[in-house]
Design an enzyme around this catalytic site. Structure first.
Site, PDB file in Angstrom:
ATOM      1  N   ARG A  72       0.833  -1.210   0.000  1.00  0.00           N
ATOM      2  CA  ARG A  72       0.000   0.000   0.000  1.00  0.00           C
ATOM      3  C   ARG A  72       0.861   1.251   0.000  1.00  0.00           C
ATOM      4  NH1 ARG A  72      -3.425   0.635   5.095  1.00  0.00           N
ATOM      5  NH2 ARG A  72      -4.379  -1.301   4.389  1.00  0.00           N
ATOM      6  N   ASP A  90     -16.906  -1.295   5.096  1.00  0.00           N
ATOM      7  CA  ASP A  90     -15.751  -0.430   4.855  1.00  0.00           C
ATOM      8  C   ASP A  90     -15.556  -0.268   3.342  1.00  0.00           C
ATOM      9  OD1 ASP A  90     -14.515  -2.822   4.121  1.00  0.00           O
ATOM     10  OD2 ASP A  90     -12.592  -2.252   4.991  1.00  0.00           O
ATOM     11  N   SER A 119      -8.583  -0.163   0.558  1.00  0.00           N
ATOM     12  CA  SER A 119      -9.425  -0.515   1.713  1.00  0.00           C
ATOM     13  C   SER A 119     -10.154   0.723   2.249  1.00  0.00           C
ATOM     14  CB  SER A 119      -8.570  -1.203   2.776  1.00  0.00           C
ATOM     15  OG  SER A 119      -9.380  -1.704   3.786  1.00  0.00           O
ATOM     16  N   HIS A 120      -9.983   1.025   3.540  1.00  0.00           N
ATOM     17  CA  HIS A 120     -10.708   2.135   4.160  1.00  0.00           C
ATOM     18  C   HIS A 120      -9.870   3.411   4.198  1.00  0.00           C
ATOM     19  CE1 HIS A 120      -8.137   0.260   7.086  1.00  0.00           C
ATOM     20  NE2 HIS A 120      -8.079   1.425   7.686  1.00  0.00           N
ATOM     21  N   ASP A 177     -14.881  -5.729   3.168  1.00  0.00           N
ATOM     22  CA  ASP A 177     -14.503  -6.904   3.956  1.00  0.00           C
ATOM     23  C   ASP A 177     -14.665  -6.686   5.456  1.00  0.00           C
ATOM     24  OD1 ASP A 177     -12.330  -5.256   4.317  1.00  0.00           O
ATOM     25  OD2 ASP A 177     -10.856  -6.621   3.432  1.00  0.00           O
ATOM     26  N   ARG A 178     -15.171  -5.508   5.861  1.00  0.00           N
ATOM     27  CA  ARG A 178     -15.405  -5.259   7.289  1.00  0.00           C
ATOM     28  C   ARG A 178     -16.813  -4.707   7.471  1.00  0.00           C
ATOM     29  NH1 ARG A 178     -12.054  -1.729  10.022  1.00  0.00           N
ATOM     30  NH2 ARG A 178     -11.556  -0.489   8.197  1.00  0.00           N
ATOM     31  N   ASP A 220     -13.792  -1.453   1.014  1.00  0.00           N
ATOM     32  CA  ASP A 220     -13.687  -2.577   0.083  1.00  0.00           C
ATOM     33  C   ASP A 220     -14.538  -3.763   0.497  1.00  0.00           C
ATOM     34  OD1 ASP A 220     -11.943  -3.151   2.186  1.00  0.00           O
ATOM     35  OD2 ASP A 220     -10.691  -4.430   0.934  1.00  0.00           O
ATOM     36  N   LYS A 264      -3.992  -6.480  -2.251  1.00  0.00           N
ATOM     37  CA  LYS A 264      -4.100  -7.610  -1.326  1.00  0.00           C
ATOM     38  C   LYS A 264      -3.866  -8.875  -2.141  1.00  0.00           C
ATOM     39  CE  LYS A 264      -7.249  -5.421   1.956  1.00  0.00           C
ATOM     40  NZ  LYS A 264      -8.624  -5.386   2.524  1.00  0.00           N
ATOM     41  N   HIS A 287     -13.600  -7.522  10.630  1.00  0.00           N
ATOM     42  CA  HIS A 287     -13.426  -8.663   9.721  1.00  0.00           C
ATOM     43  C   HIS A 287     -14.097  -9.875  10.386  1.00  0.00           C
ATOM     44  CE1 HIS A 287     -10.309  -6.948   7.037  1.00  0.00           C
ATOM     45  NE2 HIS A 287      -9.771  -6.401   8.112  1.00  0.00           N
TER      46      HIS A 287
END
Ligand code: ZN
Length: 470
Positions: free
Chosen positions: A26, A248, A114-115, A252-253, A250, A124, A335
């Protein structure tokens, strides 16, 4: 994104060392992360895949404006290794995970920040169904420097999995009644598939911030921060919804609020999911990270399950989960991993559907379940700065003093100290230069003593407590 033309082997290239992190790659686009990095990452990761006998890889990307370009460069690099590249296009990270299992492919790369704020982006990586992290990621730097990449003639195609993914999610929930549900994907990458999901499952669906927009005009797409749930809470109350669910950036949360606008943090949601899984898998192992409430571990035990506290970090949790064949695991960060009737990765849309399904099975509301949860006095996860070179030594110093004092310490990840008042945690983040603290007690007086214990330890290591902590 047009299918890339197979290219010759990639030249050597040196990454900015800050982009190779514990769980992902990242950086800030245009500063530490470029298309050339993406292309080289494709060649390096592709080489690893080929070395392990892989032949195919799935690629997806999130809704950030820089994601399609980075994905295209990444695909170039993967093709130069001779891989078959299946491009699933824009969507949430769990849709890419679904692609890896469903197609299937030997690996996958998700282009996502992501966030994080809009200027960030990253990757990822999944290799043959297992997380690719830590030393695996660090070793890509040496490979990139040497330029000794696999070389071959790859082939790319585009495949739209949105309908089949959403159909798989919708399978879990076919209720008899119509609930009223508010959803907030935070303008993140889950927006499109969420809208599709809402058209497939019965109910009155209120989607806010449902347009995919990588500038995140509504609010920051991180549902573990209370202020990011304020809009959802207001919407639930205003429209008299039974519950609200947030994702979030993407997907995944997960975050959730009940019909009264009260937030259920991930360890509280895990108490509900534990009941749901243990209901048909009695005695199963259920994993939660070291930041989770003691009430969660106690609840898993009370329900006849086998609770396991484990290190924070989704790759670490996922590895432990497959080692123990645990059907469920969760982290305070939101997650939630279901291997029960699902594939064992963290899919917030799937967790949302399981939440709706368990409310249907129990014929109850989230607010009613909230009222039955144990009442604990705890702090949220508190993060405060500590330099890279000090963060792990501070934990060692604290652990040393606690050992001399014969304290009751769980040393799974940092120190989690048990006292007659409850527990306090201090751990070093693997991904940022911060220390993370949390305290929990049965009452306010106990909580205040725990905070003082923690602050005394910080002071002995020359650190001040986080602002407004005491
Ligand atoms: Zn995420």
């Amino acid at each position: 994104m047009a299918p890339a033309v197979p290219t010759d082997a990639m030249p050597a290239h040196t990454f900015d060392p800050t982009i190779l992190r514990e769980y992902d790659v990242r950086g800030i686009v245009g500063e530490t992360l470029s298309d050339e990095d993406a292309r080289t990452l494709g060649a390096a990761f592709g080489t690893r895949l080929i070395e392990r006998g892989g032949r195919s890889v799935a690629v997806g990307y999130d809704g950030r404006s820089t994601s399609p370009g980075l994905a295209e460069a990444l695909v170039d690099g993967l093709l130069s290794c001779g891989l078959a590249v299946r491009q699933v296009g824009m969507g949430p990270t769990p849709m890419l995970s679904f692609a890896i299992h469903h197609l299937p492919t030997d690996g996958g790369v998700m282009v996502t920040g992501s966030h994080n704020p809009p200027a960030y982006n990253g990757f990822k990586l999944t290799l043959q169904g297992a997380p690719f992290f830590g030393a695996d990621i660090q070793a890509l730097a040496g490979l990139a420097d040497s330029g000794t990449f696999a070389s071959g003639k790859g082939a790319a195609d585009e495949i739209d999995l949105r309908d089949v993914y959403v159909a798989r999610l919708a399978e879990e929930f076919q209720p008899a009644r119509m609930a009223s549900i508010a959803w907030d994907p935070g303008n993140g990458a889950a927006g499109d598939v969420l809208n599709l999901l809402c058209s497939k499952i019965p109910g009155h669906h209120h989607v806010i911030n449902g347009t995919v927009d990588g500038t995140f005009p509504g609010h920051h797409p991180d549902p573990t921060v209370a202020e990011n749930l304020a809009e959802l809470q207001a919407h639930v109350l205003e429209h008299d919804c039974e519950l609200g669910i947030a994702f979030d950036g993407d997907g995944d949360r997960i975050g959730a609020v009940d019909g009264q606008g009260r937030i259920l943090w991930a360890d509280q949601l895990m108490m509900l999911f534990a009941e749901d899984v243990l209901h048909h898998l009695p005695g199963a192992s259920i994993i939660a990270d070291v930041k989770s409430s003691q009430a969660l571990f106690d609840e898993i035990g009370r329900l006849g399950g086998d609770p396991l506290m484990w290190k924070t970090g989704h790759s670490l949790i996922k590895s432990k989960m497959s080692e123990l064949s645990a059907p469920l695991a969760g982290e305070m960060s939101g997650h939630i991993f279901f291997a029960d009737r699902y594939y064992g990765y963290d899919d917030a849309l799937y967790a949302a559907v399981r939440l709706l399904a368990l409310l249907e099975r129990r014929q109850t509301s989230l607010a009613a379940l909230y009222d039955q949860l144990p009442v604990m006095c705890n702090t949220p996860e508190v993060r405060f700065p500590c330099s890279e070179d000090r963060k792990f030594t501070v934990i060692d110093e604290v652990a040393g003093r606690l050992a001399s004092a014969n304290a009751d310490v769980t040393a799974i990840d940092g120190v989690r100290v048990n006292t007659s008042d409850g527990w306090w945690l201090l751990r070093a983040s693997n991904t940022q230069d911060v220390l993370v603290a949390r305290c929990e007690s049965g009452d306010e007086e106990g909580l205040s003593r725990l905070k003082q214990d923690l602050c005394a330890q910080l002071a002995e290591s020359g650190l001040s407590p986080p602002e407004n902590f005491l």
